[in-house]
Design an enzyme around this catalytic site. Structure first.
Site, PDB file in Angstrom:
ATOM      1  N   MET A   1     -61.600 -23.906  23.393  1.00 17.72           N
ATOM      2  CA  MET A   1     -62.041 -22.591  23.771  1.00 17.72           C
ATOM      3  C   MET A   1     -61.072 -21.566  23.240  1.00 17.72           C
ATOM      4  O   MET A   1     -60.072 -21.303  23.885  1.00 17.72           O
ATOM      5  CB  MET A   1     -62.108 -22.469  25.281  1.00 17.72           C
ATOM      6  CG  MET A   1     -62.344 -21.028  25.723  1.00 17.72           C
ATOM      7  SD  MET A   1     -62.032 -20.812  27.469  1.00 17.72           S
ATOM      8  CE  MET A   1     -61.902 -19.063  27.520  1.00 17.72           C
ATOM      9  N   PRO A   2     -61.299 -21.017  22.121  1.00 16.26           N
ATOM     10  CA  PRO A   2     -60.464 -19.891  21.735  1.00 16.26           C
ATOM     11  C   PRO A   2     -60.779 -18.676  22.614  1.00 16.26           C
ATOM     12  O   PRO A   2     -61.932 -18.422  22.949  1.00 16.26           O
ATOM     13  CB  PRO A   2     -60.866 -19.612  20.292  1.00 16.26           C
ATOM     14  CG  PRO A   2     -61.484 -20.871  19.811  1.00 16.26           C
ATOM     15  CD  PRO A   2     -62.139 -21.470  21.028  1.00 16.26           C
ATOM     16  N   PHE A   3     -59.739 -17.998  23.017  1.00 18.10           N
ATOM     17  CA  PHE A   3     -59.871 -16.740  23.734  1.00 18.10           C
ATOM     18  C   PHE A   3     -59.329 -15.665  22.815  1.00 18.10           C
ATOM     19  O   PHE A   3     -58.158 -15.695  22.444  1.00 18.10           O
ATOM     20  CB  PHE A   3     -59.095 -16.782  25.056  1.00 18.10           C
ATOM     21  CG  PHE A   3     -59.271 -15.539  25.875  1.00 18.10           C
ATOM     22  CD1 PHE A   3     -60.446 -15.311  26.561  1.00 18.10           C
ATOM     23  CD2 PHE A   3     -58.267 -14.597  25.928  1.00 18.10           C
ATOM     24  CE1 PHE A   3     -60.613 -14.157  27.317  1.00 18.10           C
ATOM     25  CE2 PHE A   3     -58.414 -13.446  26.684  1.00 18.10           C
ATOM     26  CZ  PHE A   3     -59.592 -13.220  27.374  1.00 18.10           C
ATOM     27  N   ASP A  38     -68.911 -21.220  21.706  1.00 20.46           N
ATOM     28  CA  ASP A  38     -67.562 -21.160  22.256  1.00 20.46           C
ATOM     29  C   ASP A  38     -67.004 -19.786  21.899  1.00 20.46           C
ATOM     30  O   ASP A  38     -66.185 -19.634  21.001  1.00 20.46           O
ATOM     31  CB  ASP A  38     -66.704 -22.280  21.683  1.00 20.46           C
ATOM     32  CG  ASP A  38     -65.413 -22.482  22.448  1.00 20.46           C
ATOM     33  OD1 ASP A  38     -65.091 -21.623  23.300  1.00 20.46           O
ATOM     34  OD2 ASP A  38     -64.728 -23.485  22.193  1.00 20.46           O
ATOM     35  N   THR A  72     -55.890 -17.260  21.417  1.00 26.33           N
ATOM     36  CA  THR A  72     -55.303 -18.391  22.125  1.00 26.33           C
ATOM     37  C   THR A  72     -56.270 -19.555  21.959  1.00 26.33           C
ATOM     38  O   THR A  72     -57.467 -19.417  22.226  1.00 26.33           O
ATOM     39  CB  THR A  72     -55.109 -18.056  23.616  1.00 26.33           C
ATOM     40  OG1 THR A  72     -54.289 -16.879  23.716  1.00 26.33           O
ATOM     41  CG2 THR A  72     -54.442 -19.203  24.351  1.00 26.33           C
TER      42      THR A  72
END
Length: 127
Positions: A1-3, A38, A72
């Site tokens: 999960m990239p934020f 995602d 992130t």
């Protein structure tokens, strides 16, 4: 999960901001193995005095249109993947938004998988 956090100066249209987010999202899918859907992004505009940066650094001259992108994500991408990812974002920024390549600053923050919860207080990636 990239934020993904994208920070830029106030004044760009909603369409500009959406396109910028899509540029990053598409590059993540195509180049750094992020699955479809995602997508977790926060795009924030700031008043002129709220972005404090040097006029230039490492051969880049920044304008008032500088964009800071911080992602992130789980650790594990190769240096080659990251370089291609950075390049793709800049290329698409130039072609789709007529942006200057100097005005994109990207930072990846890599974390272990157990540092995520997608809801319900569960660490879904923890083993």
């Amino acid at each position: 999960m990239p934020f993904v956090r994208i920070d830029l100066r106030r004044g760009k249209s909603a369409e500009y901001r959406k396109t910028l987010g899509e540029i990053v999202y598409k590059a993540m899918i195509d180049l750094i193995n992020v699955p479809l859907n995602d997508k977790f992004q926060v795009i924030t505009e700031h008043d002129h005095g709220d972005l404090n940066h040097a006029d230039s650094y490492m051969g880049n001259d920044y304008s008032n249109d500088v964009v800071f992108i911080q992602i992130t994500l789980n650790a594990g991408r190769t240096v080659e993947m990251k370089k291609a990812f950075y390049r793709r974002i800049v290329d698409d920024f130039q072609s789709e938004l007529q942006g200057r390549p100097d005005d994109i600053v990207i930072n990846l923050v890599e974390v272990a998988k157990e540092n995520w919860s997608f809801g319900h207080g569960i660490a879904q990636y923890a083993t």
